[in-house]
Design a protein around this motif. Sequence first.
Motif, PDB file in Angstrom:
ATOM      1  N   SER A  33      57.480 -15.800 -20.592  1.00 37.65           N
ATOM      2  CA  SER A  33      56.888 -16.664 -21.597  1.00 37.65           C
ATOM      3  C   SER A  33      55.424 -16.885 -21.257  1.00 37.65           C
ATOM      4  O   SER A  33      54.990 -16.615 -20.135  1.00 37.65           O
ATOM      5  N   ARG A  34      54.683 -17.374 -22.224  1.00 41.81           N
ATOM      6  CA  ARG A  34      53.275 -17.633 -21.975  1.00 41.81           C
ATOM      7  C   ARG A  34      52.842 -18.923 -22.645  1.00 41.81           C
ATOM      8  O   ARG A  34      53.386 -19.331 -23.670  1.00 41.81           O
ATOM      9  N   ASP A  35      51.853 -19.558 -22.041  1.00 44.71           N
ATOM     10  CA  ASP A  35      51.239 -20.751 -22.588  1.00 44.71           C
ATOM     11  C   ASP A  35      49.744 -20.468 -22.626  1.00 44.71           C
ATOM     12  O   ASP A  35      49.039 -20.680 -21.644  1.00 44.71           O
ATOM     13  N   ASN A  36      49.294 -19.971 -23.748  1.00 41.43           N
ATOM     14  CA  ASN A  36      47.899 -19.565 -23.840  1.00 41.43           C
ATOM     15  C   ASN A  36      46.932 -20.738 -23.676  1.00 41.43           C
ATOM     16  O   ASN A  36      45.819 -20.566 -23.178  1.00 41.43           O
ATOM     17  N   ALA A  37      47.351 -21.920 -24.087  1.00 40.32           N
ATOM     18  CA  ALA A  37      46.500 -23.089 -23.931  1.00 40.32           C
ATOM     19  C   ALA A  37      46.242 -23.402 -22.462  1.00 40.32           C
ATOM     20  O   ALA A  37      45.184 -23.925 -22.113  1.00 40.32           O
ATOM     21  N   LYS A  38      47.212 -23.115 -21.607  1.00 39.45           N
ATOM     22  CA  LYS A  38      47.077 -23.346 -20.173  1.00 39.45           C
ATOM     23  C   LYS A  38      46.641 -22.095 -19.421  1.00 39.45           C
ATOM     24  O   LYS A  38      46.475 -22.135 -18.205  1.00 39.45           O
ATOM     25  N   ASN A  39      46.489 -20.990 -20.143  1.00 38.84           N
ATOM     26  CA  ASN A  39      46.068 -19.730 -19.542  1.00 38.84           C
ATOM     27  C   ASN A  39      47.049 -19.265 -18.463  1.00 38.84           C
ATOM     28  O   ASN A  39      46.652 -18.778 -17.400  1.00 38.84           O
ATOM     29  N   THR A  40      48.334 -19.408 -18.749  1.00 37.79           N
ATOM     30  CA  THR A  40      49.358 -19.029 -17.786  1.00 37.79           C
ATOM     31  C   THR A  40      50.466 -18.225 -18.445  1.00 37.79           C
ATOM     32  O   THR A  40      50.719 -18.338 -19.650  1.00 37.79           O
ATOM     33  N   VAL A  41      51.124 -17.427 -17.631  1.00 40.92           N
ATOM     34  CA  VAL A  41      52.310 -16.680 -18.021  1.00 40.92           C
ATOM     35  C   VAL A  41      53.357 -16.901 -16.940  1.00 40.92           C
ATOM     36  O   VAL A  41      53.034 -16.893 -15.753  1.00 40.92           O
ATOM     37  N   SER A  42      54.588 -17.101 -17.341  1.00 39.40           N
ATOM     38  CA  SER A  42      55.642 -17.357 -16.377  1.00 39.40           C
ATOM     39  C   SER A  42      56.746 -16.319 -16.485  1.00 39.40           C
ATOM     40  O   SER A  42      56.905 -15.642 -17.503  1.00 39.40           O
ATOM     41  N   LEU A  43      57.507 -16.208 -15.416  1.00 37.54           N
ATOM     42  CA  LEU A  43      58.688 -15.361 -15.388  1.00 37.54           C
ATOM     43  C   LEU A  43      59.810 -16.180 -14.771  1.00 37.54           C
ATOM     44  O   LEU A  43      59.791 -16.463 -13.568  1.00 37.54           O
ATOM     45  N   GLU A  44      60.756 -16.588 -15.592  1.00 39.50           N
ATOM     46  CA  GLU A  44      61.923 -17.307 -15.116  1.00 39.50           C
ATOM     47  C   GLU A  44      62.992 -16.301 -14.714  1.00 39.50           C
ATOM     48  O   GLU A  44      63.376 -15.458 -15.514  1.00 39.50           O
ATOM     49  N   MET A  45      63.463 -16.402 -13.493  1.00 41.69           N
ATOM     50  CA  MET A  45      64.429 -15.470 -12.955  1.00 41.69           C
ATOM     51  C   MET A  45      65.680 -16.235 -12.534  1.00 41.69           C
ATOM     52  O   MET A  45      65.594 -17.209 -11.792  1.00 41.69           O
ATOM     53  N   LYS A  46      66.819 -15.794 -13.007  1.00 43.18           N
ATOM     54  CA  LYS A  46      68.085 -16.393 -12.617  1.00 43.18           C
ATOM     55  C   LYS A  46      69.071 -15.304 -12.227  1.00 43.18           C
ATOM     56  O   LYS A  46      68.836 -14.123 -12.460  1.00 43.18           O
ATOM     57  N   SER A  47      70.174 -15.731 -11.633  1.00 39.06           N
ATOM     58  CA  SER A  47      71.195 -14.795 -11.160  1.00 39.06           C
ATOM     59  C   SER A  47      70.576 -13.689 -10.320  1.00 39.06           C
ATOM     60  O   SER A  47      70.898 -12.507 -10.474  1.00 39.06           O
ATOM     61  N   LEU A  48      69.708 -14.081  -9.424  1.00 37.51           N
ATOM     62  CA  LEU A  48      68.996 -13.110  -8.604  1.00 37.51           C
ATOM     63  C   LEU A  48      69.944 -12.397  -7.645  1.00 37.51           C
ATOM     64  O   LEU A  48      70.906 -12.983  -7.143  1.00 37.51           O
ATOM     65  N   ASN A  49      69.672 -11.136  -7.412  1.00 38.96           N
ATOM     66  CA  ASN A  49      70.450 -10.340  -6.477  1.00 38.96           C
ATOM     67  C   ASN A  49      69.507  -9.647  -5.501  1.00 38.96           C
ATOM     68  O   ASN A  49      68.293  -9.602  -5.726  1.00 38.96           O
ATOM     69  N   PRO A  50      70.037  -9.119  -4.401  1.00 41.03           N
ATOM     70  CA  PRO A  50      69.160  -8.509  -3.394  1.00 41.03           C
ATOM     71  C   PRO A  50      68.287  -7.385  -3.940  1.00 41.03           C
ATOM     72  O   PRO A  50      67.199  -7.142  -3.403  1.00 41.03           O
ATOM     73  N   GLU A  51      68.728  -6.715  -4.986  1.00 44.65           N
ATOM     74  CA  GLU A  51      67.933  -5.638  -5.569  1.00 44.65           C
ATOM     75  C   GLU A  51      66.666  -6.150  -6.248  1.00 44.65           C
ATOM     76  O   GLU A  51      65.785  -5.353  -6.589  1.00 44.65           O
ATOM     77  N   ASP A  52      66.578  -7.454  -6.460  1.00 42.36           N
ATOM     78  CA  ASP A  52      65.376  -8.045  -7.031  1.00 42.36           C
ATOM     79  C   ASP A  52      64.307  -8.315  -5.980  1.00 42.36           C
ATOM     80  O   ASP A  52      63.200  -8.733  -6.331  1.00 42.36           O
ATOM     81  N   THR A  53      64.627  -8.114  -4.720  1.00 43.27           N
ATOM     82  CA  THR A  53      63.663  -8.354  -3.654  1.00 43.27           C
ATOM     83  C   THR A  53      62.482  -7.407  -3.780  1.00 43.27           C
ATOM     84  O   THR A  53      62.650  -6.188  -3.833  1.00 43.27           O
ATOM     85  N   ALA A  54      61.284  -7.966  -3.835  1.00 39.98           N
ATOM     86  CA  ALA A  54      60.080  -7.165  -4.012  1.00 39.98           C
ATOM     87  C   ALA A  54      58.876  -8.094  -4.014  1.00 39.98           C
ATOM     88  O   ALA A  54      59.010  -9.319  -4.062  1.00 39.98           O
ATOM     89  N   GLN A 110      68.864 -17.499  -2.199  1.00 38.73           N
ATOM     90  CA  GLN A 110      70.164 -16.874  -2.004  1.00 38.73           C
ATOM     91  C   GLN A 110      70.591 -16.104  -3.248  1.00 38.73           C
ATOM     92  O   GLN A 110      70.153 -16.412  -4.362  1.00 38.73           O
ATOM     93  N   PRO A 111      71.436 -15.089  -3.078  1.00 39.61           N
ATOM     94  CA  PRO A 111      71.953 -14.385  -4.250  1.00 39.61           C
ATOM     95  C   PRO A 111      72.571 -15.355  -5.248  1.00 39.61           C
ATOM     96  O   PRO A 111      73.284 -16.288  -4.869  1.00 39.61           O
ATOM     97  N   GLY A 112      72.288 -15.130  -6.511  1.00 39.76           N
ATOM     98  CA  GLY A 112      72.756 -16.022  -7.554  1.00 39.76           C
ATOM     99  C   GLY A 112      71.799 -17.151  -7.869  1.00 39.76           C
ATOM    100  O   GLY A 112      72.000 -17.868  -8.865  1.00 39.76           O
ATOM    101  N   GLY A 113      70.772 -17.310  -7.061  1.00 37.51           N
ATOM    102  CA  GLY A 113      69.820 -18.371  -7.257  1.00 37.51           C
ATOM    103  C   GLY A 113      68.764 -18.046  -8.294  1.00 37.51           C
ATOM    104  O   GLY A 113      68.790 -16.987  -8.927  1.00 37.51           O
ATOM    105  N   SER A 114      67.827 -18.969  -8.450  1.00 36.67           N
ATOM    106  CA  SER A 114      66.793 -18.847  -9.469  1.00 36.67           C
ATOM    107  C   SER A 114      65.419 -19.128  -8.893  1.00 36.67           C
ATOM    108  O   SER A 114      65.275 -19.879  -7.923  1.00 36.67           O
ATOM    109  N   LEU A 115      64.426 -18.526  -9.489  1.00 32.79           N
ATOM    110  CA  LEU A 115      63.032 -18.783  -9.171  1.00 32.79           C
ATOM    111  C   LEU A 115      62.224 -18.698 -10.458  1.00 32.79           C
ATOM    112  O   LEU A 115      62.616 -18.012 -11.402  1.00 32.79           O
ATOM    113  N   ARG A 116      61.099 -19.388 -10.464  1.00 35.29           N
ATOM    114  CA  ARG A 116      60.170 -19.286 -11.568  1.00 35.29           C
ATOM    115  C   ARG A 116      58.805 -18.902 -11.024  1.00 35.29           C
ATOM    116  O   ARG A 116      58.231 -19.628 -10.211  1.00 35.29           O
TER     117      ARG A 116
END
Length: 130
Positions: free
Chosen positions: A71-92, A13-19
């Motif tokens: 952010s990234r954790d090179n030891a785990k070979n991963t990169v993350s994107l924390e997203m908050k305050s999401l709005n409909p324009e972020d849909t993609a 929902q708008p205003g929500g968060s995803l990682r």
Amino acid sequence: QLQLVESGGGLVQPGGSLRLSCAASGFTVDNYDIGWFRQAPGKGREGVSCISVSGDDTNYRDSVMGRFTISRDNAKNTVSLEMKSLNPEDTAIYYCAAARRGRFATVQAMCRMPALINSWGQGTQVTVSS
């Protein structure tokens, strides 16, 4: 083979968060700059956020500044994107991509020139809707 796999997308929902997470295999991300890009229906692929090998340098498009964190954790070979305050324009569909260290002079350049990047994941859908 260089492989990138995104996960964490979904409906929020708008205003929500995803990682979102990007897992690399076949190579170690400590030799690669990593970027998150997105593509909405009828729109071109655009840079969201990019991060340098060390994590010391980051870049965000203006519309996500202050809401998204890469952010990234090179030891785990991963990169993350924390997203908050999401709005409909972020849909993609959100993609992660990798560029070998030195390919771009700055991570800003990486985020602005997705056409020059060869290694991409398959994408994960993010939908922001009531």
